[in-house]
Design a protein around this motif. Structure first.
Motif, PDB file in Angstrom:
ATOM      1  N   ARG A  76     -32.342  43.421 -27.888  1.00 26.77           N
ATOM      2  CA  ARG A  76     -33.242  43.876 -28.943  1.00 26.77           C
ATOM      3  C   ARG A  76     -34.653  44.134 -28.401  1.00 26.77           C
ATOM      4  O   ARG A  76     -35.315  45.099 -28.792  1.00 26.77           O
ATOM      5  CB  ARG A  76     -33.279  42.849 -30.078  1.00 26.77           C
TER       6      ARG A  76
ATOM      7  N   SER B 196     -31.794  53.279 -29.819  1.00 29.14           N
ATOM      8  CA  SER B 196     -32.426  51.964 -29.752  1.00 29.14           C
ATOM      9  C   SER B 196     -32.545  51.336 -31.141  1.00 29.14           C
ATOM     10  O   SER B 196     -32.346  50.127 -31.311  1.00 29.14           O
ATOM     11  CB  SER B 196     -33.803  52.083 -29.095  1.00 29.14           C
ATOM     12  N   PHE B 197     -32.842  52.142 -32.145  1.00 29.96           N
ATOM     13  CA  PHE B 197     -32.900  51.617 -33.506  1.00 29.96           C
ATOM     14  C   PHE B 197     -31.503  51.241 -34.008  1.00 29.96           C
ATOM     15  O   PHE B 197     -31.346  50.279 -34.761  1.00 29.96           O
ATOM     16  CB  PHE B 197     -33.546  52.620 -34.449  1.00 29.96           C
TER      17      PHE B 197
ATOM     18  N   GLU C 217     -31.289  38.725 -28.276  1.00 34.00           N
ATOM     19  CA  GLU C 217     -32.723  38.979 -28.153  1.00 34.00           C
ATOM     20  C   GLU C 217     -33.088  39.856 -26.955  1.00 34.00           C
ATOM     21  O   GLU C 217     -33.912  40.772 -27.095  1.00 34.00           O
ATOM     22  CB  GLU C 217     -33.483  37.653 -28.094  1.00 34.00           C
TER      23      GLU C 217
ATOM     24  N   ALA D 146     -34.478  47.374 -26.383  1.00 30.21           N
ATOM     25  CA  ALA D 146     -34.377  48.512 -27.297  1.00 30.21           C
ATOM     26  C   ALA D 146     -35.715  48.801 -27.967  1.00 30.21           C
ATOM     27  O   ALA D 146     -36.119  49.968 -28.105  1.00 30.21           O
ATOM     28  CB  ALA D 146     -33.299  48.242 -28.350  1.00 30.21           C
ATOM     29  N   TYR D 147     -36.418  47.759 -28.372  1.00 28.42           N
ATOM     30  CA  TYR D 147     -37.731  47.950 -28.998  1.00 28.42           C
ATOM     31  C   TYR D 147     -38.707  48.595 -28.020  1.00 28.42           C
ATOM     32  O   TYR D 147     -39.444  49.527 -28.382  1.00 28.42           O
ATOM     33  CB  TYR D 147     -38.292  46.614 -29.482  1.00 28.42           C
TER      34      TYR D 147
ATOM     35  N   ARG E 235     -30.498  47.853 -32.414  1.00 30.32           N
ATOM     36  CA  ARG E 235     -31.325  46.765 -32.947  1.00 30.32           C
ATOM     37  C   ARG E 235     -30.667  46.132 -34.184  1.00 30.32           C
ATOM     38  O   ARG E 235     -30.779  44.926 -34.410  1.00 30.32           O
ATOM     39  CB  ARG E 235     -32.703  47.308 -33.323  1.00 30.32           C
ATOM     40  N   ASP E 236     -29.986  46.970 -34.959  1.00 29.08           N
ATOM     41  CA  ASP E 236     -29.346  46.484 -36.183  1.00 29.08           C
ATOM     42  C   ASP E 236     -27.896  46.066 -35.978  1.00 29.08           C
ATOM     43  O   ASP E 236     -27.245  45.615 -36.926  1.00 29.08           O
ATOM     44  CB  ASP E 236     -29.407  47.572 -37.261  1.00 29.08           C
TER      45      ASP E 236
END
Length: 229
Positions: free
Chosen positions: A77, A64-65, A74, A80-81, A68-69
Protein backbone atom coordinates in the motif's frame (compact mmCIF):
# COMPACT_ATOMS: atom_id res chain seq x y z
CA UNK A 1 13.01 3.56 -1.00
CA UNK A 2 14.26 6.91 0.39
CA UNK A 3 16.75 7.31 -2.46
CA UNK A 4 14.12 6.43 -5.05
CA UNK A 5 11.77 9.22 -4.02
CA UNK A 6 14.59 11.74 -3.50
CA UNK A 7 15.47 11.26 -7.16
CA UNK A 8 11.85 11.68 -8.21
CA UNK A 9 11.47 14.74 -6.00
CA UNK A 10 14.58 16.33 -7.46
CA UNK A 11 13.23 15.81 -10.97
CA UNK A 12 9.92 17.39 -9.97
CA UNK A 13 11.76 20.39 -8.55
CA UNK A 14 13.72 20.85 -11.76
CA UNK A 15 10.52 20.66 -13.76
CA UNK A 16 8.94 23.42 -11.70
CA UNK A 17 12.02 25.59 -12.20
CA UNK A 18 11.73 24.98 -15.94
CA UNK A 19 8.09 26.05 -15.94
CA UNK A 20 8.97 29.34 -14.24
CA UNK A 21 11.96 29.93 -16.51
CA UNK A 22 10.00 29.21 -19.66
CA UNK A 23 7.27 31.62 -18.60
CA UNK A 24 9.84 34.37 -18.06
CA UNK A 25 11.44 33.63 -21.42
CA UNK A 26 8.08 33.79 -23.15
CA UNK A 27 7.33 37.11 -21.49
CA UNK A 28 10.67 38.45 -22.73
CA UNK A 29 9.86 37.55 -26.34
CA UNK A 30 10.74 34.66 -28.62
CA UNK A 31 13.95 36.29 -29.83
CA UNK A 32 15.38 36.49 -26.29
CA UNK A 33 14.64 32.85 -25.44
CA UNK A 34 17.37 30.24 -25.95
CA UNK A 35 16.60 27.51 -28.48
CA UNK A 36 16.16 24.94 -25.71
CA UNK A 37 13.22 26.88 -24.20
CA UNK A 38 11.35 27.66 -27.42
CA UNK A 39 8.10 25.91 -28.25
CA UNK A 40 8.72 22.32 -29.43
CA UNK A 41 7.26 21.12 -32.71
CA UNK A 42 4.09 19.06 -32.83
CA UNK A 43 5.94 15.79 -33.52
CA UNK A 44 9.09 16.60 -31.53
CA UNK A 45 10.52 14.25 -28.92
CA UNK A 46 9.70 16.84 -26.23
CA UNK A 47 6.01 16.98 -27.13
CA UNK A 48 5.68 13.28 -27.95
CA UNK A 49 7.24 12.24 -24.67
CA UNK A 50 4.94 14.56 -22.73
CA UNK A 51 1.86 13.11 -24.44
CA UNK A 52 2.85 9.44 -24.22
CA UNK A 53 4.23 9.52 -20.69
CA UNK A 54 1.11 11.32 -19.44
CA UNK A 55 -0.98 8.41 -20.73
CA UNK A 56 1.50 5.83 -19.39
CA UNK A 57 1.52 7.46 -15.95
CA UNK A 58 -2.26 7.60 -15.79
CA UNK A 59 -2.50 3.82 -15.93
CA UNK A 60 0.12 3.44 -13.18
CA UNK A 61 -1.97 5.72 -10.99
CA UNK A 62 -5.09 3.70 -11.78
CA UNK A 63 -3.44 0.37 -10.94
CA UNK A 64 -2.03 1.77 -7.71
CA UNK A 65 -5.44 2.95 -6.53
CA UNK A 66 -6.93 -0.44 -7.41
CA UNK A 67 -4.41 -2.44 -5.36
CA UNK A 68 -4.71 -0.05 -2.43
CA UNK A 69 -8.29 -1.25 -2.01
CA UNK A 70 -7.53 -4.94 -2.64
CA UNK A 71 -4.94 -5.60 0.08
CA UNK A 72 -4.18 -4.65 3.66
CA UNK A 73 -0.44 -5.30 3.22
CA UNK A 74 1.24 -2.08 4.36
CA UNK A 75 4.46 -2.27 2.25
CA UNK A 76 2.43 -2.75 -0.96
CA UNK A 77 0.00 0.00 0.00
CA UNK A 78 2.89 2.40 0.75
CA UNK A 79 4.57 1.60 -2.57
CA UNK A 80 1.28 2.04 -4.44
CA UNK A 81 0.64 5.37 -2.73
CA UNK A 82 4.12 6.65 -3.56
CA UNK A 83 3.86 5.58 -7.21
CA UNK A 84 0.40 7.13 -7.56
CA UNK A 85 1.46 10.38 -5.89
CA UNK A 86 4.72 10.75 -7.82
CA UNK A 87 3.31 9.85 -11.21
CA UNK A 88 0.15 11.94 -10.80
CA UNK A 89 2.33 14.98 -10.06
CA UNK A 90 4.62 14.28 -13.01
CA UNK A 91 1.62 13.74 -15.27
CA UNK A 92 0.26 17.13 -14.27
CA UNK A 93 3.55 18.78 -15.20
CA UNK A 94 3.73 17.01 -18.56
CA UNK A 95 0.20 18.12 -19.47
CA UNK A 96 0.95 21.61 -18.14
CA UNK A 97 3.93 21.89 -20.46
CA UNK A 98 1.77 20.94 -23.45
CA UNK A 99 -0.70 23.67 -22.46
CA UNK A 100 2.13 26.18 -22.06
CA UNK A 101 3.51 25.22 -25.47
CA UNK A 102 0.05 25.52 -27.05
CA UNK A 103 0.23 21.91 -28.24
CA UNK A 104 -2.57 19.30 -28.19
CA UNK A 105 -2.61 16.50 -25.63
CA UNK A 106 -3.72 14.04 -28.32
CA UNK A 107 -2.64 13.92 -31.97
CA UNK A 108 -4.90 11.66 -34.04
CA UNK A 109 -2.30 10.63 -36.63
CA UNK A 110 0.55 10.10 -34.16
CA UNK A 111 1.22 6.42 -33.36
CA UNK A 112 2.39 5.81 -29.79
CA UNK A 113 6.16 6.13 -29.44
CA UNK A 114 6.59 7.57 -32.96
CA UNK A 115 8.71 10.39 -31.49
CA UNK A 116 11.26 7.70 -30.57
CA UNK A 117 11.57 6.76 -34.22
CA UNK A 118 9.25 3.77 -34.15
CA UNK A 119 5.50 3.26 -34.26
CA UNK A 120 5.75 0.40 -31.75
CA UNK A 121 5.59 -2.32 -34.41
CA UNK A 122 9.03 -1.85 -35.93
CA UNK A 123 8.06 0.80 -38.47
CA UNK A 124 9.56 4.26 -38.59
CA UNK A 125 7.80 7.25 -37.10
CA UNK A 126 7.39 10.83 -38.34
CA UNK A 127 11.12 11.55 -38.15
CA UNK A 128 12.15 8.49 -40.14
CA UNK A 129 14.67 7.36 -37.52
CA UNK A 130 15.51 3.72 -36.98
CA UNK A 131 13.45 1.94 -34.35
CA UNK A 132 14.48 2.64 -30.76
CA UNK A 133 15.32 -0.33 -28.55
CA UNK A 134 12.68 -0.68 -25.86
CA UNK A 135 14.87 -2.33 -23.23
CA UNK A 136 13.03 -5.63 -23.38
CA UNK A 137 9.60 -4.00 -22.93
CA UNK A 138 7.03 -5.00 -25.53
CA UNK A 139 3.53 -3.87 -26.43
CA UNK A 140 1.18 -6.71 -25.55
CA UNK A 141 -1.83 -7.38 -27.79
CA UNK A 142 -4.60 -5.16 -26.48
CA UNK A 143 -2.22 -2.68 -24.80
CA UNK A 144 -1.51 0.83 -26.03
CA UNK A 145 2.23 1.10 -25.34
CA UNK A 146 5.14 -1.03 -24.08
CA UNK A 147 4.65 -2.08 -20.48
CA UNK A 148 1.01 -1.06 -20.27
CA UNK A 149 -1.57 -3.52 -18.98
CA UNK A 150 -4.57 -4.66 -21.00
CA UNK A 151 -8.20 -4.14 -19.98
CA UNK A 152 -8.38 -7.82 -19.09
CA UNK A 153 -5.35 -7.53 -16.78
CA UNK A 154 -6.84 -4.47 -15.08
CA UNK A 155 -10.08 -6.39 -14.56
CA UNK A 156 -8.15 -9.29 -13.01
CA UNK A 157 -6.39 -6.89 -10.65
CA UNK A 158 -9.70 -5.37 -9.67
CA UNK A 159 -11.16 -8.75 -8.76
CA UNK A 160 -8.11 -10.16 -6.92
CA UNK A 161 -7.61 -9.97 -3.16
CA UNK A 162 -4.78 -10.19 -0.64
CA UNK A 163 -1.57 -11.86 -1.79
CA UNK A 164 -2.98 -12.55 -5.27
CA UNK A 165 -3.64 -8.82 -5.76
CA UNK A 166 -0.21 -7.93 -4.40
CA UNK A 167 1.65 -10.31 -6.71
CA UNK A 168 -0.38 -9.34 -9.77
CA UNK A 169 0.11 -5.62 -9.07
CA UNK A 170 3.87 -6.03 -8.58
CA UNK A 171 4.22 -8.04 -11.78
CA UNK A 172 2.07 -5.64 -13.83
CA UNK A 173 3.91 -2.64 -12.40
CA UNK A 174 7.25 -4.28 -13.16
CA UNK A 175 6.31 -4.48 -16.84
CA UNK A 176 4.88 -0.96 -16.63
CA UNK A 177 8.12 0.46 -15.20
CA UNK A 178 10.21 -1.35 -17.82
CA UNK A 179 8.21 0.38 -20.55
CA UNK A 180 8.39 3.69 -18.69
CA UNK A 181 12.15 3.44 -18.25
CA UNK A 182 12.65 2.75 -21.95
CA UNK A 183 10.50 5.74 -22.87
CA UNK A 184 12.23 8.03 -20.38
CA UNK A 185 15.62 6.92 -21.68
CA UNK A 186 14.41 7.93 -25.14
CA UNK A 187 13.59 11.44 -23.93
CA UNK A 188 16.83 11.71 -21.97
CA UNK A 189 18.64 11.03 -25.25
CA UNK A 190 16.41 12.95 -27.71
CA UNK A 191 14.49 15.73 -25.95
CA UNK A 192 15.87 19.23 -26.56
CA UNK A 193 14.74 20.98 -23.39
CA UNK A 194 17.39 20.34 -20.71
CA UNK A 195 14.94 20.25 -17.82
CA UNK A 196 12.63 17.82 -19.56
CA UNK A 197 15.68 15.64 -20.14
CA UNK A 198 16.53 15.95 -16.45
CA UNK A 199 13.00 14.96 -15.47
CA UNK A 200 13.20 11.95 -17.79
CA UNK A 201 16.55 10.90 -16.31
CA UNK A 202 15.08 11.23 -12.83
CA UNK A 203 12.25 8.91 -13.89
CA UNK A 204 14.78 6.37 -15.16
CA UNK A 205 16.71 6.32 -11.90
CA UNK A 206 13.63 6.27 -9.65
CA UNK A 207 11.84 3.54 -11.59
CA UNK A 208 14.97 1.38 -11.86
CA UNK A 209 15.25 1.57 -8.08
CA UNK A 210 11.58 0.62 -7.74
CA UNK A 211 12.10 -2.31 -10.10
CA UNK A 212 14.66 -3.76 -7.70
CA UNK A 213 12.35 -3.10 -4.76
CA UNK A 214 9.46 -4.85 -6.50
CA UNK A 215 11.66 -7.83 -7.38
CA UNK A 216 12.48 -8.18 -3.68
CA UNK A 217 8.82 -7.85 -2.71
CA UNK A 218 7.82 -10.52 -5.23
CA UNK A 219 10.49 -12.86 -3.87
CA UNK A 220 9.11 -12.35 -0.37
CA UNK A 221 5.73 -13.46 -1.70
CA UNK A 222 7.05 -16.57 -3.43
CA UNK A 223 6.94 -15.09 -6.92
CA UNK A 224 9.30 -13.39 -9.36
CA UNK A 225 9.24 -10.59 -11.96
CA UNK A 226 7.85 -11.45 -15.39
CA UNK A 227 10.40 -12.40 -18.01
CA UNK A 228 11.28 -9.86 -20.71
CA UNK A 229 11.13 -10.27 -24.44
Amino acid sequence: MTRTYWVAGSAVGLALLFAVGATVATAGGADSAPASSRTPGLYSADAGFARDMAVHHQQAVEMSFIVRDRTKDEPVRVLAYDIANTQANQRGMLLGWLDMWGLPKVVADEPPMSWMGTDGSGGSGHDGMAGHAMGGAVTKPGALMPGMATKEELARLGSADGRDAEVLYLRLMTDHHRGGVAMAEGCAAQCVNPTERALAQGMVEAQQSELQLMADMLKQRGSQPPTTG
